[in-house]
Motif scaffolding. Structure first.
Motif, PDB file in Angstrom:
ATOM      1  N   UNK A  64       0.882  -1.173   0.000  1.00  0.00           N
ATOM      2  CA  UNK A  64       0.000   0.000   0.000  1.00  0.00           C
ATOM      3  C   UNK A  64       0.913   1.215   0.000  1.00  0.00           C
ATOM      4  N   UNK A  65       0.717   2.125  -0.930  1.00  0.00           N
ATOM      5  CA  UNK A  65       1.620   3.276  -1.022  1.00  0.00           C
ATOM      6  C   UNK A  65       0.899   4.513  -1.516  1.00  0.00           C
ATOM      7  N   UNK A  66       1.501   5.667  -1.154  1.00  0.00           N
ATOM      8  CA  UNK A  66       1.055   6.942  -1.707  1.00  0.00           C
ATOM      9  C   UNK A  66       2.113   7.520  -2.636  1.00  0.00           C
ATOM     10  N   UNK A  67       3.250   6.826  -2.792  1.00  0.00           N
ATOM     11  CA  UNK A  67       4.371   7.368  -3.564  1.00  0.00           C
ATOM     12  C   UNK A  67       4.301   6.985  -5.031  1.00  0.00           C
ATOM     13  N   UNK A  68       4.232   7.988  -5.906  1.00  0.00           N
ATOM     14  CA  UNK A  68       4.103   7.741  -7.337  1.00  0.00           C
ATOM     15  C   UNK A  68       5.386   7.175  -7.942  1.00  0.00           C
ATOM     16  N   UNK A  69       6.528   7.565  -7.348  1.00  0.00           N
ATOM     17  CA  UNK A  69       7.801   7.180  -7.957  1.00  0.00           C
ATOM     18  C   UNK A  69       8.013   5.662  -7.965  1.00  0.00           C
ATOM     19  N   UNK A  70       7.301   4.939  -7.088  1.00  0.00           N
ATOM     20  CA  UNK A  70       7.485   3.490  -7.022  1.00  0.00           C
ATOM     21  C   UNK A  70       6.561   2.733  -7.978  1.00  0.00           C
ATOM     22  N   UNK A  71       5.522   3.408  -8.478  1.00  0.00           N
ATOM     23  CA  UNK A  71       4.491   2.698  -9.246  1.00  0.00           C
ATOM     24  C   UNK A  71       5.004   2.094 -10.558  1.00  0.00           C
ATOM     25  N   UNK A  72       5.876   2.757 -11.303  1.00  0.00           N
ATOM     26  CA  UNK A  72       6.315   2.145 -12.571  1.00  0.00           C
ATOM     27  C   UNK A  72       7.001   0.789 -12.373  1.00  0.00           C
ATOM     28  N   UNK A 112      -7.219  24.028  -7.792  1.00  0.00           N
ATOM     29  CA  UNK A 112      -8.130  25.135  -7.564  1.00  0.00           C
ATOM     30  C   UNK A 112      -8.275  26.032  -8.795  1.00  0.00           C
ATOM     31  N   UNK A 113      -7.657  25.647  -9.876  1.00  0.00           N
ATOM     32  CA  UNK A 113      -7.717  26.433 -11.104  1.00  0.00           C
ATOM     33  C   UNK A 113      -8.981  26.050 -11.874  1.00  0.00           C
ATOM     34  N   UNK A 114      -9.923  27.000 -12.061  1.00  0.00           N
ATOM     35  CA  UNK A 114     -11.190  26.655 -12.733  1.00  0.00           C
ATOM     36  C   UNK A 114     -10.990  26.221 -14.167  1.00  0.00           C
ATOM     37  N   UNK A 115      -9.841  26.668 -14.787  1.00  0.00           N
ATOM     38  CA  UNK A 115      -9.659  26.275 -16.181  1.00  0.00           C
ATOM     39  C   UNK A 115      -9.145  24.842 -16.332  1.00  0.00           C
ATOM     40  N   UNK A 116      -8.712  24.279 -15.208  1.00  0.00           N
ATOM     41  CA  UNK A 116      -8.166  22.924 -15.282  1.00  0.00           C
ATOM     42  C   UNK A 116      -9.294  21.933 -15.086  1.00  0.00           C
ATOM     43  N   UNK A 117      -9.329  20.915 -15.927  1.00  0.00           N
ATOM     44  CA  UNK A 117     -10.383  19.891 -15.807  1.00  0.00           C
ATOM     45  C   UNK A 117     -10.024  18.944 -14.677  1.00  0.00           C
ATOM     46  N   UNK A 118     -10.205  19.437 -13.468  1.00  0.00           N
ATOM     47  CA  UNK A 118      -9.857  18.628 -12.280  1.00  0.00           C
ATOM     48  C   UNK A 118     -11.103  17.935 -11.782  1.00  0.00           C
ATOM     49  N   UNK A 119     -11.369  16.803 -12.332  1.00  0.00           N
ATOM     50  CA  UNK A 119     -12.563  16.060 -11.901  1.00  0.00           C
ATOM     51  C   UNK A 119     -12.360  15.538 -10.498  1.00  0.00           C
ATOM     52  N   UNK A 120     -13.481  15.129  -9.899  1.00  0.00           N
ATOM     53  CA  UNK A 120     -13.414  14.600  -8.519  1.00  0.00           C
ATOM     54  C   UNK A 120     -12.513  13.379  -8.458  1.00  0.00           C
ATOM     55  N   UNK A 121     -12.643  12.528  -9.479  1.00  0.00           N
ATOM     56  CA  UNK A 121     -11.845  11.305  -9.448  1.00  0.00           C
ATOM     57  C   UNK A 121     -10.368  11.611  -9.538  1.00  0.00           C
ATOM     58  N   UNK A 122     -10.025  12.573 -10.406  1.00  0.00           N
ATOM     59  CA  UNK A 122      -8.614  12.921 -10.557  1.00  0.00           C
ATOM     60  C   UNK A 122      -8.089  13.513  -9.251  1.00  0.00           C
ATOM     61  N   UNK A 123      -8.910  14.354  -8.640  1.00  0.00           N
ATOM     62  CA  UNK A 123      -8.498  14.987  -7.390  1.00  0.00           C
ATOM     63  C   UNK A 123      -8.167  13.933  -6.324  1.00  0.00           C
ATOM     64  N   UNK A 124      -8.935  12.853  -6.323  1.00  0.00           N
ATOM     65  CA  UNK A 124      -8.701  11.814  -5.316  1.00  0.00           C
ATOM     66  C   UNK A 124      -7.315  11.212  -5.434  1.00  0.00           C
ATOM     67  N   UNK A 125      -6.720  11.318  -6.646  1.00  0.00           N
ATOM     68  CA  UNK A 125      -5.425  10.673  -6.836  1.00  0.00           C
ATOM     69  C   UNK A 125      -4.248  11.544  -6.424  1.00  0.00           C
ATOM     70  N   UNK A 126      -4.532  12.725  -5.826  1.00  0.00           N
ATOM     71  CA  UNK A 126      -3.414  13.500  -5.292  1.00  0.00           C
ATOM     72  C   UNK A 126      -2.648  12.702  -4.240  1.00  0.00           C
ATOM     73  N   UNK A 127      -3.379  11.781  -3.632  1.00  0.00           N
ATOM     74  CA  UNK A 127      -2.787  10.987  -2.556  1.00  0.00           C
ATOM     75  C   UNK A 127      -1.606  10.155  -3.023  1.00  0.00           C
TER      76      UNK A 127
END
Length: 1507
Positions: free
Chosen positions: A805-813, A876-891
């Motif tokens: 279980x991880x939150x670190x993107x660098x390990x995913x590849x 928080x940028x309104x011009x960015x298509x930051x969907x709810x699902x995408x936002x969840x992946x900040x983790x």
């Protein structure tokens, strides 16, 4: 039966056919010189021991055949016994031939004289054969043969006396060889006879003790003498007998309890399938079933314990029945003695006979009583072992839903308070059914003496019973004390676990008030209970007077010719005194039984709570497979995982990602079988190693934590240490890997704990690794090192199956498979490239973040723009298509953490500076026992808390109470001696009125003294608890790191409970019985002044024996208390780490450790209760000596003393054995339990923090107003003798500055925060805040004006509001505002109870991220000018971190912020960054300048991928 009649017929035939005049009463009884007939001496006295042996030998041989303990080699003592036996047998044959040759003409008339020697010799030969059989079968001590030799000696004494008499009278008689001396020698040998056996290490001597030694407890004398000479140590104690060990008891019991649990589950299922009685009452029906289940579980537990321990307990019951028989025989003998005193013609020898008989009956009564008590305490000890074992084993298999219903404090209460209630129940249970029988027998004998007047006594008893039944019922309702006690213990457990947070926030006073609130409710219930108990005690202690007053009053009023003579009065009083015991025991027995039933229900409820299902996870040849699985944390709760289907290839690396609360940890728990499987199938292959999200660390050395019960393989061990990046940490630790870690890893940082936890798993070489975010608490370079060396494709686990279980993107590849979890479901799965090609939410987020990261890398190094800020702006940028699902992946992209240094080295006193190096690693101090007698200071302290003004009136009240008792007893003797005129006595009404008045006054005095002592006990207990609580809360953090929480909990549970109940109870009993003993001595001296010559030596003997005992008993009490603490510590540790223990399959090892701790505790408990029996038996013989003296002196002075005075003296002396027994018991209880005062007082002398508040301080209310901080040559060390952790720090921080503090492990980052909050005091230099030297102000004045958001978010059980504002300082509006700013308002608004939502222990019913946000809300609420963030977002996902960082930047804009950085990108926009290295400031400037300088900070940024 046939054999018995045949033998009886044979005796009759032989004795009446060949021997005339078996009994001649004129020669035996009605004479001044009594003797038995020659016929009786040569038949009955010879044959009785022989018949005993021949009749019982077949059964005894069968017993020996069934119990083979191994052959014992012959000893010299055994040889001597055999020689003497053959000598004795040969004398019988010699006598046979002598009679055959010399008296042949008389054989026809006296055949018995010829038969008796042959029978005796054959019987002795049989006894010698049995001795050899016992040796062959390994029997070391023979009760069977001892009784035979005793019978032989007793039966030989009469012929011996006759022969001596004949010799004295010089009467010629035929030669007859007397064998009595040989019988005596053989009987003596049987007492001391031991075969040479195998000696184990310090075995318990009871196993090899003779029968006489066992019944008199002489086998214990060696330990008493040793304890008197030198204070006992744990090494001096005997090892437990095998039948008393945990392994033996629980292995037999567990199977039976499992069968009972199966029956209960079957019963529960049948109830569930039964129709509910009314569809409109489902809640009531459910509650009824729940209560029924609790009662059934308690009953089933009782039945299981009864089956296991019942047979041995019944032997004790048999002893108490014999005790009662002798007890009721004594008043009958007293009646005969008083009849002798009244009869001037009675021969003197009868008086001596009655006196001796009374003495023997009293001795036998004492022996049987103490054998009963010994049996009960032994059974109680075994019940305690059994219950502790069952509770411990249950804690290893209980499921999460059931675990949430019982806190650690409640479990500790089960094994402390509830087991004690069961032990009391074992001792007093027989009184429940035996007391009514004893009462009935007393009233029967009273009827014989007083006729129908005895009905008045029955009426009095009947009136007393409902009153006490009502009181017992009321007291049982006051058992809510247990509820308040549970609450207090639970809160104390949480305080001890979260003490660091309390100190950071200056919340000690708020929690002190909460504990005292529980305590006051507890004491209020106790006070009511004690007042009711005092009424009960007064009524029962006055019961003997009330019954006597009613019976004597009715008796003299019925008929003028009914006179009260000495025989009627004092035999009746003796019976009434006997009646007093069951009357006083019955309410206590009923109360104890009711308390035990409550405890049984509590224990049964816990032991029958739901367990983890063994079939949740099946072992198979395939790898990890979950097929269509749905899981939840409880049967009724909503599913936490839905439609899970996973197949993990062998040797692959699987990454599990998802936002907070998405079910990542739940997925690992499902694989471990920790969750409730609703549907589907889980299969795993091979062994498992588990690294939990919050590291579980044992209170042991680093090495022990890593090895975790396995053998040390040096090469592999070193490789694991290197791979887990622990070698630099071990260099810092004073004793390397031999350094002891505090409870819950208190003296390690979060990163160090996580790496030790990981090393434990790696060392295991398991087939499957479940890693729950192990890299969250380590910094970037360490995280990368661990991934490369351990988890990754080239790590030491490369061939093992790993689920990470991880939150670190660098390990995913590098992962072979990625599982994406959203709201408990796997929405996407596949390799990194496959997920990117799916163009789902995961891919969108990865692309967005990658491009953002790329832009950031291109920015000039001097800009210092934070990745975190970029991410925040992106979302928080309104011009960015930051969907709810995408936002969840900040983790996914938690940057890795910088590890703090060892937060606290082992704190020890100045005296320990010169310790040898090998002791440097020792941190926690074992609970140590004081030695010697309890110091007088402890008594002084206890009585001082009560106050002399209350104690002196109580003593006078006791003296007055006993004076009234003496007066009415003496008044009765005068009444009994009043001459009878014309068949009646004069002034009958006056005598009855005076008697009644004196008794009534005594009753009032008894109530007054009992209530007064109870209230005094509560006063003392309240103050001692308060002192203990304040002393503990005012101790520095070093104290908590070196003192196991089990030691502290032991003080707050067991010791405080002893001070609450045991000490006042012991004082009540001791004072009342001491004064009663004085009364008896005065009465005996009034009757026979010469008795002083006997009483004084007996008193000295009493004091001498008691002095031997008290030293031993007190030390045993201390050793028992000290050995109890590790049990609670181990329980606490096990409950918290149960999932890890289960995952590693280490249950059996932990059970063995628990067994060892319980057994070690019992090795001191067993001799402790035997010591009381040893003293009581020996001293009751002293008491019986007083009975003998009073009776014999009365016989000698028959012509000068009146029957009334004799009756008064003897009837009161009969009470001496009971009085001495109770004095011993109460004195022991007081002496032993005053040790609790000593142990509670221990922490008064430990080092304390500075005062919380400074009186008369001129500190402004708004301080600090600007938030400037200045360090002047500041130095800090963890203890004297160690190198400084901070060295010469000189630093000025201006108002509103944002300072980031970074550095590698051990650099001194956290030490700065500890110094600012004065968790550790300065070794040199000063810190100024707004120009005020913080060392000169109170700790609360300082800590309440600055704020910290700690790394570990700690919540306490209680409302959410209490967790935010324990002092009730802020309004609801302010709290809601802080929750809104902390992004918790929506969550709290949706809770049913809003701000009153109950947080469970440790805040377990909130997620980790939510707990961290609550900590943020606390900081927002306080809104101080200085804020310290100590790795506050180390273990949270990016989403939560983003929320926290944005809030901090906006809400604390005008504050000074110090951040101990875990992610460098969070401090890139700070004013300055301080780089710590080995306690010095190595670099300090703005982030941009530091990067430009290309120093240490630049290298750290490069490792984190920021430059």
């Amino acid at each position: 039966m046939v054999l018995r009649y045949a033998v009886a017929g044979f005796i009759r035939g032989v004795t009446w056919g060949y021997c005339h005049g078996l009994l001649d009463w004129n020669r035996t009884w009605y004479t001044a010189n009594p003797d038995l007939t020659q016929c009786f001496q040569n038949t009955v006295l010879v044959w009785v021991p022989c018949i005993y042996l021949w009749l019982l030998v077949p059964f005894y041989c069968l017993h020996l055949y069934c119990h083979d303990s191994g052959r014992i080699r012959m000893s010299c003592l055994c040889m001597a016994k055999m020689v003497l036996g053959f000598l004795l047998a040969s004398f019988g044959f010699v006598e046979f031939f002598y009679i055959l040759l010399e008296r042949s003409q008389d054989i026809g008339h006296h055949m018995v004289f010829l038969l008796s020697p042959i029978i005796r010799s054959m019987t002795v030969i049989l006894a010698l054969c049995i001795i050899q059989l016992e040796r062959i079968r390994g029997c070391r001590s023979s009760i069977f043969l001892f009784l035979f030799w005793v019978l032989s000696v007793v039966c030989s004494l009469v012929p011996l006396r006759a022969k001596i008499q004949l010799a004295v009278d010089e009467v010629r008689h035929a030669p007859n060889i007397d064998t009595t001396p040989l019988h005596l020698i053989l009987c003596f040998y049987n007492v001391h006879f031991l075969f040479a056996g195998i000696h184990s290490q310090n075995p318990c001597p009871v196993k090899d003790a003779s029968f006489l030694s066992k019944i008199l407890f002489w086998w214990f004398t060696g330990l008493v003498v040793k304890g008197y000479r030198t204070p006992l140590e744990a090494e001096d104690l005997w090892t437990l007998r095998e039948e008393d060990t945990s392994h033996k008891i629980i292995s037999d019991l567990q199977q039976e309890w499992g069968a009972e649990c199966a029956k209960l589950q079957k019963q529960e299922k049948s109830l569930e399938s039964a129709p509910v009685l009314g569809s409109r009452l489902p809640d009531q029906a459910q509650l009824l079933r729940k209560l029924q289940k609790e009662q059934s579980s308690g009953f089933f537990l009782l039945r299981t314990l009864a089956r296991k321990f019942g047979p041995y307990f019944l032997t004790g019951t048999l002893c108490i029945i014999f005790h009662d028989a002798f007890m009721f025989a004594i008043p009958q003998v007293l009646s005969l003695l008083l009849g002798f005193i009244r009869d001037p013609e009675a021969p003197q020898w009868k008086g001596y006979f009655y006196a001796t008989l009374m003495f023997l009956l009293s001795c036998l009564q004492s022996l049987f009583n103490h054998q009963y008590m010994y049996t009960c305490f032994t059974v109680g000890m075994r019940v305690k072992t059994a219950v502790m074992g069952l509770v411990y084993r249950k804690s290893l298999v209980i499921n999460s839903a059931a675990r949430r219903t019982c806190t650690v404090g409640e479990i500790v209460n089960l094994v402390s308070a509830d087991t004690q209630k069961l032990m009391d129940f074992v001792v007093y249970f027989n009184a429940v059914w035996l007391a009514p029988i004893e009462i009935g027998l007393c009233l029967f004998f009273l009827w014989q003496h007083l006729g129908p007047s005895a009905l008045a006594g029955i009426a009095t008893v009947i009136l007393i019973f409902p009153l006490n039944g009502f009181i017992a019922k009321k007291r049982s309702k006051l058992q809510v004390k247990m509820k308040f006690m549970d609450g207090r213990v639970r809160l104390m457990n949480e305080i001890l676990n979260g003490i660091k947070i309390l100190k950071f926030y200056a919340w000690e006073k708020a929690f002190l008030e909460q504990v005292l609130g529980y305590r006051e409710k507890e004491l209020k219930a106790l006070k009511k209970s004690q007042v009711l108990y005092s009424i009960s005690i007064a009524s029962f202690n006055s019961s003997s007077f009330l019954i006597a007053f009613a019976m004597f009053g009715v008796y003299v009023m019925l008929d003028e010719r009914n006179v009260l003579d000495a025989q009627k009065v004092f035999v009746s009083m003796a019976l009434i005194n006997i009646l007093k015991t069951p009357l006083s025991q019955l309410p206590f027995a009923i109360s104890t039984t009711m308390q035990a039933l409550v405890s049984l229900r509590r224990l049964g409820k816990y032991l029958c709570s739901e367990e983890l299902k063994v079939d949740s996870v099946s072992k198979a040849l395939s790898n990890v497979v979950i097929e269509n699985g749905t899981f939840s944390w409880s049967k009724e709760g909503p599913p936490c995982l839905k439609r899970i289907s996973v197949r993990v290839p062998r040797g692959s690396l699987v990454a599990v990602v998802g936002h907070v609360g998405s079910g990542k940890s739940s997925l690992l728990s499902a694989m471990l079988g920790e969750t409730e499987k609703r549907s589907g199938q889980v299969t795993i292959k091979g062994s498992v190693a588990y690294v939990p999200q919050q590291a579980w660390i044992q209170n042991a050395t680093v090495q022990d934590n890593i090895l975790f019960g396995r053998e040390k393989l040096k090469t592999w061990y070193q490789r694991v240490l290197e791979a887990c990046a622990l070698l630099p940490d071990l260099d810092i630790l004073p004793a390397g890997d031999a350094t002891e870690i505090g409870e819950k890893g208190l003296n390690l940082s979060g990163g160090q704990k996580q790496r030790v936890s990981l090393a434990r798993a790696v060392y295991r070489k398991a087939d499957l690794y479940l890693l729950d975010d192990p890299l969250s608490a380590v910094d970037a370079h360490v995280g990368q090192h661990i991934f490369d060396k351990v988890i990754g494709p080239k790590g030491v686990l490369k061939d093992r199956t790993r689920i990470l279980v991880t939150h670190g993107m660098s390990f995913l590849p590098q992962a072979d498979l990625i599982l994406v979890l959203i709201d408990g479901e796997i929405t996407e799965s596949g390799s990194y490239q496959e997920l990117l090609s799916h163009h789902g939410a995961f891919a969108d987020f990865i692309h967005t973040f990658a491009s953002t990261e790329k832009k950031e890398s291109a920015i000039q190094r001097g800009t210092g723009t934070s990745t975190k800020i970029t991410c925040h702006n992106f979302c928080n940028n309104p011009q960015t298509a930051c969907t709810k699902q995408v936002f969840l992946f900040f983790l996914f992209f938690v940057g890795d953490t910088t590890n703090t240094n060892l937060q606290n080295m082992e704190p020890v006193s100045e005296n320990d500076q010169d310790q040898v190096p090998e002791d440097l690693g020792k941190l926690t101090e074992a609970d140590k026992a004081h030695t010697g007698r309890v110091k007088l200071d402890m008594y002084k302290k206890y009585f001082k808390t009560i106050g002399l003004a209350i104690i002196i009136p109580i003593v006078f009240l006791y003296a007055f109470q006993q004076g009234a008792s003496l007066a009415y007893s003496y008044w009765l003797s005068m009444w009994a001696d009043d001459p009878v005129v014309n068949g009646t006595q004069t002034d009958r009404d006056l005598k009855l009125a005076v008697f009644g008045a004196l008794g009534f006054v005594q009753g009032i005095a008894i109530f007054g003294t009992t209530v007064a002592i109870s209230i005094c006990g509560i006063i003392a207990s309240r103050q001692l608890h308060m002192d203990l609580l304040v002393n503990v809360l005012r101790s520095p953090m070093a104290f908590f790191e070196s003192t196991p929480s089990g030691n502290l909990l032991n003080r707050f549970v067991k010791e405080i409970d002893a001070i609450d109940c045991m000490v006042p109870e012991g004082l009540k009993m001791m004072l009342s019985y001491v004064f009663k003993l004085v009364e008896v001595c005065i009465i005996v001296l009034i009757a026979t002044p010469i008795a002083a010559a006997i009483i004084l030596p007996l008193a000295f003997l009493y004091a001498f024996v008691q002095s031997f005992y008290v030293a031993t008993s007190c030390q045993l009490r201390r050793l028992e208390a000290v050995s109890r603490s590790p049990i609670y510590t181990h329980f606490n540790e096990t409950v918290q780490g149960a999932s890890v223990i289960r995952a590693f399959g280490e249950q059996s090892r932990f059970i063995m450790q628990a067994n060892e701790r319980v057994d070690f505790n019992q090795t001191s408990y067993f001799p402790r209760f035997v010591a009381t029996r040893w003293l009581a038996v020996n001293l009751e013989f002293v008491g019986n000596g007083v009975v003998l003296a009073a009776a014999v002196l009365s016989v000698i002075g028959k012509s000068t003393v009146s029957p009334g005075i004799v009756g008064l003296a003897v009837s009161h002396s009969l009470q001496v054995t009971g009085i001495l027994s109770w004095i011993v018991r109460s004195w022991t209880d007081v002496e032993n339990n005053i040790v609790s005062v000593e142990r509670v007082n221990e922490y008064a002398d430990t080092p304390k923090e500075a005062s919380w508040n400074t009186e008369g301080s001129a500190l402004p209310l708004a301080w600090p107003q600007s938030g400037t901080i200045e360090f002047q040559d500041y130095g800090l060390q963890y203890r004297k003798g160690l190198e400084l952790a901070l060295k010469g720090i000189t630093l000025q921080i201006q108002k509103r500055e944002k300072i980031g503090i970074v550095g590698r492990t051990g650099a001194g980052k956290s030490s700065l925060a500890l110094g600012i909050f004065r968790i550790l005091e300065a070794a040199k230099g000063r810190i100024f805040i707004d120009g005020v030297n913080i060392a000169e102000i109170g700790l609360h004045d300082l800590r309440s004006r600055i704020t910290i958001i700690p790394q570990d978010p700690v919540l306490f059980s209680g409302s959410l509001r209490m967790n935010l504002d324990p002092f009730d300082t802020y309004t609801d509006e302010e709290i809601w505002s802080s929750l809104e700013l902390a992004h918790l308002k929506d969550f709290v608004s949706n809770l049913p109870d809003k701000l009153n939502h109950e947080c469970s222990e440790g805040g377990e019913n909130l997620s980790l991220g939510q707990r961290q946000l609550v900590c943020l809300a606390r900081a927002l609420l306080r809104k101080t000018k200085i804020l310290v963030l100590d790795e506050a977002t180390a273990a949270v996902d990016l989403e939560t971190d983003t929320l926290i960082q944005s809030t901090i930047r906006t809400q604390f804009e005008d504050c000074t912020v110090l951040t101990i950085a875990h992610r460098l990108n969070t401090i890139m926009d700070y004013t300055r960054v301080i780089v710590m290295d080995r306690g010095y400031i190595s670099e300090m400037d703005s982030p941009a300048n530091l990067i430009t300088q290309r120093g240490q900070f630049y290298r750290m940024c490069r490792e984190a991928g920021l430059v």
